[in-house]
Design a protein around this motif. Sequence first.
Motif, mmCIF file in Angstrom:
data_model
loop_
_atom_site.group_PDB
_atom_site.id
_atom_site.type_symbol
_atom_site.label_atom_id
_atom_site.label_comp_id
_atom_site.label_asym_id
_atom_site.label_seq_id
_atom_site.Cartn_x
_atom_site.Cartn_y
_atom_site.Cartn_z
ATOM 1 N N TYR A 1 -5.679 7.910 -2.603
ATOM 2 C CA TYR A 1 -6.092 7.274 -1.361
ATOM 3 C C TYR A 1 -7.024 6.124 -1.680
ATOM 4 O O TYR A 1 -7.949 6.263 -2.490
ATOM 5 C CB TYR A 1 -6.794 8.289 -0.454
ATOM 6 C CG TYR A 1 -7.427 7.679 0.776
ATOM 7 C CD1 TYR A 1 -6.645 7.006 1.719
ATOM 8 C CD2 TYR A 1 -8.802 7.766 1.002
ATOM 9 C CE1 TYR A 1 -7.216 6.441 2.849
ATOM 10 C CE2 TYR A 1 -9.380 7.216 2.126
ATOM 11 C CZ TYR A 1 -8.586 6.547 3.048
ATOM 12 O OH TYR A 1 -9.148 5.986 4.160
ATOM 13 N N GLU A 2 -6.755 4.965 -1.076
ATOM 14 C CA GLU A 2 -7.598 3.785 -1.252
ATOM 15 C C GLU A 2 -8.418 3.580 0.024
ATOM 16 O O GLU A 2 -7.904 3.071 1.025
ATOM 17 C CB GLU A 2 -6.743 2.542 -1.526
ATOM 18 C CG GLU A 2 -6.032 2.553 -2.863
ATOM 19 C CD GLU A 2 -6.991 2.456 -4.037
ATOM 20 O OE1 GLU A 2 -8.160 2.066 -3.817
ATOM 21 O OE2 GLU A 2 -6.571 2.777 -5.160
ATOM 22 N N PRO A 3 -9.708 3.986 0.026
ATOM 23 C CA PRO A 3 -10.525 3.884 1.249
ATOM 24 C C PRO A 3 -10.659 2.458 1.765
ATOM 25 O O PRO A 3 -10.699 2.239 2.986
ATOM 26 C CB PRO A 3 -11.888 4.436 0.805
ATOM 27 C CG PRO A 3 -11.604 5.248 -0.412
ATOM 28 C CD PRO A 3 -10.446 4.588 -1.093
ATOM 29 N N THR B 1 -1.001 6.748 -1.116
ATOM 30 C CA THR B 1 0.192 6.654 -1.954
ATOM 31 C C THR B 1 0.829 8.033 -2.024
ATOM 32 O O THR B 1 0.181 9.010 -2.399
ATOM 33 C CB THR B 1 -0.150 6.167 -3.373
ATOM 34 O OG1 THR B 1 -0.773 4.886 -3.287
ATOM 35 C CG2 THR B 1 1.113 6.053 -4.223
ATOM 36 N N LEU B 2 2.100 8.107 -1.657
ATOM 37 C CA LEU B 2 2.819 9.381 -1.635
ATOM 38 C C LEU B 2 3.735 9.506 -2.840
ATOM 39 O O LEU B 2 4.295 8.523 -3.321
ATOM 40 C CB LEU B 2 3.648 9.505 -0.354
ATOM 41 C CG LEU B 2 2.914 9.332 0.974
ATOM 42 C CD1 LEU B 2 3.866 9.561 2.139
ATOM 43 C CD2 LEU B 2 1.721 10.278 1.075
ATOM 44 N N LEU C 1 9.094 13.850 5.436
ATOM 45 C CA LEU C 1 9.028 14.315 4.053
ATOM 46 C C LEU C 1 7.612 14.743 3.686
ATOM 47 O O LEU C 1 7.409 15.744 2.989
ATOM 48 C CB LEU C 1 9.499 13.216 3.102
ATOM 49 C CG LEU C 1 11.007 12.984 3.012
ATOM 50 C CD1 LEU C 1 11.300 11.677 2.281
ATOM 51 C CD2 LEU C 1 11.699 14.147 2.320
ATOM 52 N N PHE C 2 6.613 13.988 4.148
ATOM 53 C CA PHE C 2 5.227 14.351 3.857
ATOM 54 C C PHE C 2 4.829 15.623 4.588
ATOM 55 O O PHE C 2 4.281 16.560 3.989
ATOM 56 C CB PHE C 2 4.285 13.210 4.250
ATOM 57 C CG PHE C 2 2.834 13.606 4.221
ATOM 58 C CD1 PHE C 2 2.194 13.858 3.019
ATOM 59 C CD2 PHE C 2 2.119 13.753 5.406
ATOM 60 C CE1 PHE C 2 0.855 14.251 2.994
ATOM 61 C CE2 PHE C 2 0.787 14.135 5.388
ATOM 62 C CZ PHE C 2 0.151 14.383 4.181
ATOM 63 N N GLN C 3 5.088 15.677 5.883
ATOM 64 C CA GLN C 3 4.631 16.813 6.661
ATOM 65 C C GLN C 3 5.342 18.112 6.286
ATOM 66 O O GLN C 3 4.766 19.192 6.415
ATOM 67 C CB GLN C 3 4.805 16.513 8.152
ATOM 68 C CG GLN C 3 3.880 15.399 8.633
ATOM 69 C CD GLN C 3 4.096 15.026 10.070
ATOM 70 O OE1 GLN C 3 4.494 15.858 10.881
ATOM 71 N NE2 GLN C 3 3.830 13.779 10.416
ATOM 72 N N THR C 4 6.567 18.006 5.829
ATOM 73 C CA THR C 4 7.297 19.215 5.451
ATOM 74 C C THR C 4 7.122 19.584 3.975
ATOM 75 O O THR C 4 7.663 20.590 3.524
ATOM 76 C CB THR C 4 8.800 19.061 5.755
ATOM 77 O OG1 THR C 4 9.273 17.833 5.196
ATOM 78 C CG2 THR C 4 9.040 19.045 7.262
ATOM 79 N N ILE D 1 5.097 5.664 -2.497
ATOM 80 C CA ILE D 1 5.186 4.811 -1.324
ATOM 81 C C ILE D 1 3.809 4.733 -0.676
ATOM 82 O O ILE D 1 3.136 5.748 -0.498
ATOM 83 C CB ILE D 1 6.205 5.372 -0.317
ATOM 84 C CG1 ILE D 1 7.617 5.265 -0.893
ATOM 85 C CG2 ILE D 1 6.133 4.653 1.013
ATOM 86 C CD1 ILE D 1 8.667 5.851 -0.006
ATOM 87 N N GLU D 2 3.370 3.528 -0.332
ATOM 88 C CA GLU D 2 2.077 3.355 0.315
ATOM 89 C C GLU D 2 2.248 3.394 1.833
ATOM 90 O O GLU D 2 3.095 2.692 2.388
ATOM 91 C CB GLU D 2 1.436 2.030 -0.106
ATOM 92 C CG GLU D 2 0.961 2.017 -1.547
ATOM 93 C CD GLU D 2 0.183 0.764 -1.884
ATOM 94 O OE1 GLU D 2 0.379 -0.264 -1.197
ATOM 95 O OE2 GLU D 2 -0.636 0.812 -2.813
ATOM 96 N N VAL D 3 1.435 4.219 2.483
ATOM 97 C CA VAL D 3 1.530 4.375 3.940
ATOM 98 C C VAL D 3 0.126 4.485 4.524
ATOM 99 O O VAL D 3 -0.843 4.791 3.828
ATOM 100 C CB VAL D 3 2.343 5.633 4.329
ATOM 101 C CG1 VAL D 3 3.754 5.559 3.808
ATOM 102 C CG2 VAL D 3 1.654 6.900 3.821
ATOM 103 N N SER D 4 0.030 4.260 5.823
ATOM 104 C CA SER D 4 -1.228 4.420 6.536
ATOM 105 C C SER D 4 -1.350 5.853 7.047
ATOM 106 O O SER D 4 -0.376 6.610 7.058
ATOM 107 C CB SER D 4 -1.291 3.456 7.718
ATOM 108 O OG SER D 4 -0.306 3.818 8.679
#
Length: 504
Positions: A332-334, A340-341, A321-324, A300-303
Amino acid sequence: MKYPIGIQDFRELREGGYVYVDKTKTLFNILQQGGGYYHLHRPRRFGKSLLLSTMNELYRGNRELFEGLWIDNHWDWEGMQRPVIWLKFSSQGIRTMGLEAGLDAMLNGEANRLGIQLEKATFDLQFKELIQKASKENKVVLLIDEYDKPIIDYLDDPQVAEAHREILKSFYSILKDSDPYLELIFITGVSAFSKVSIFSDLNNLYNLSLVAAARTLLGITQDELEHYFAEPLARVDKAKVRQWYNGYSWGGTEKVYNPFSILSFFQGGGEYSNFWFETGTPTFLIREMKKRAYYFPERIEVSQNKLNAFDLTRLDPISVLFQTGYLTILKYEPEDHLYTLDYPNMEVRQSMEQSLLHEYLEGPIQDPLARVAGLRNALREGDIEGMVRIINALFASMPYDLWPQQQTERFFHAIIHLTFDLLGTYIRSEVHTANGRCDALVETADRIYALEFKLDKSAAEALQQIFDKGYLQPYADSPKQRVAVGLNFSSEERAVVAWESEVL
């Protein structure tokens, strides 16, 4: 070799002769920037408490514990001694005492250790008093471990979690005016901050969580694993170990092992198991994912804003889900500032999908993983009828009166997706959701299956799509038998009612 599983005290680890992965150079490079206010969030069981215990011994000048480590000859042992206040939210009995009583016990415990008598009546004023009195000779180093535990532990009870957030906001509000007394603040936790953060008044708090300098501060890199654990690593399949336990990343490049998982793996003699997942996966998270029909959260793409979001009033399952630790940064696309997770490894993927499937099926009597093992055996033997029987048994195990009347299609796809993804634990199985790709590709020792499911249509239509889209064409040169299988699921009967297959 002694493995420090569950040991969070640096002194105990060093004096007990446990293996220690030397992170002191990385820590030094962060601390040498001078005094500052730092925050680092990482999943549970990642060594946050051990990190603060290391810093506690470092600033108290206990050089003998660091003998042989990189920092031994690089730290100013006399000039950097400081009084240390170390607040540990993981050991305060908040559930039994209540948060305010827990804060009072924690502050008075530190005051007694430092020989300080607290006179103020409220916890916020006591906190300020403790810092001021501890800084008589030198500025204070303030270490706060698992600052968000009183919130994280109550995410399934929003009212209590919000009440705790307000208490903590008052507690930490005194830090802004305590700057003259503080040399360093280092705060660890699981969650990041949002606009309603408990640290909203602390403008100079620097979040290290995604910063390059801190990406390998916690966790074990591949090089570290091969250096410190060469002997046990030589007895196992290194590629399989990486697949199961490596993969956590906070930048998309450097990857680390979860220390608890890999140490438990070696301690257990090299048996692959789900060590980390079993130590406290919040049930509310599984329920919330089902409620929102999240069943394939990978890629999943996120900011960055989404990664750092943590708003109790609008909890985002992907952020949680990410933080835990259930998702990590794949890349990472600069240019686009997009992350992308994906699942970090097999341990987390298998455990999460098994728990999700169990939740979607409303807690079937038979373990879903046992049915997946049966599915594997049927496909190995070319028994498509047996495969259909197992799939139908999965759906039948869900109580009829609990079937979501308005969500039949997404629940159907969720159960199929999770089942075949779990199949990948045993044999090569890929589940696709993008247009133009079949629902599942399964490869056994002798066969390659392309499976296409239709809902309330026809098995013939599903089979024809496999040929029209050329799902098996990439395997034309394979010596294995290629099998196309079209299946139709009836929403009324809640079962696969027809299937057709053709061997190529």
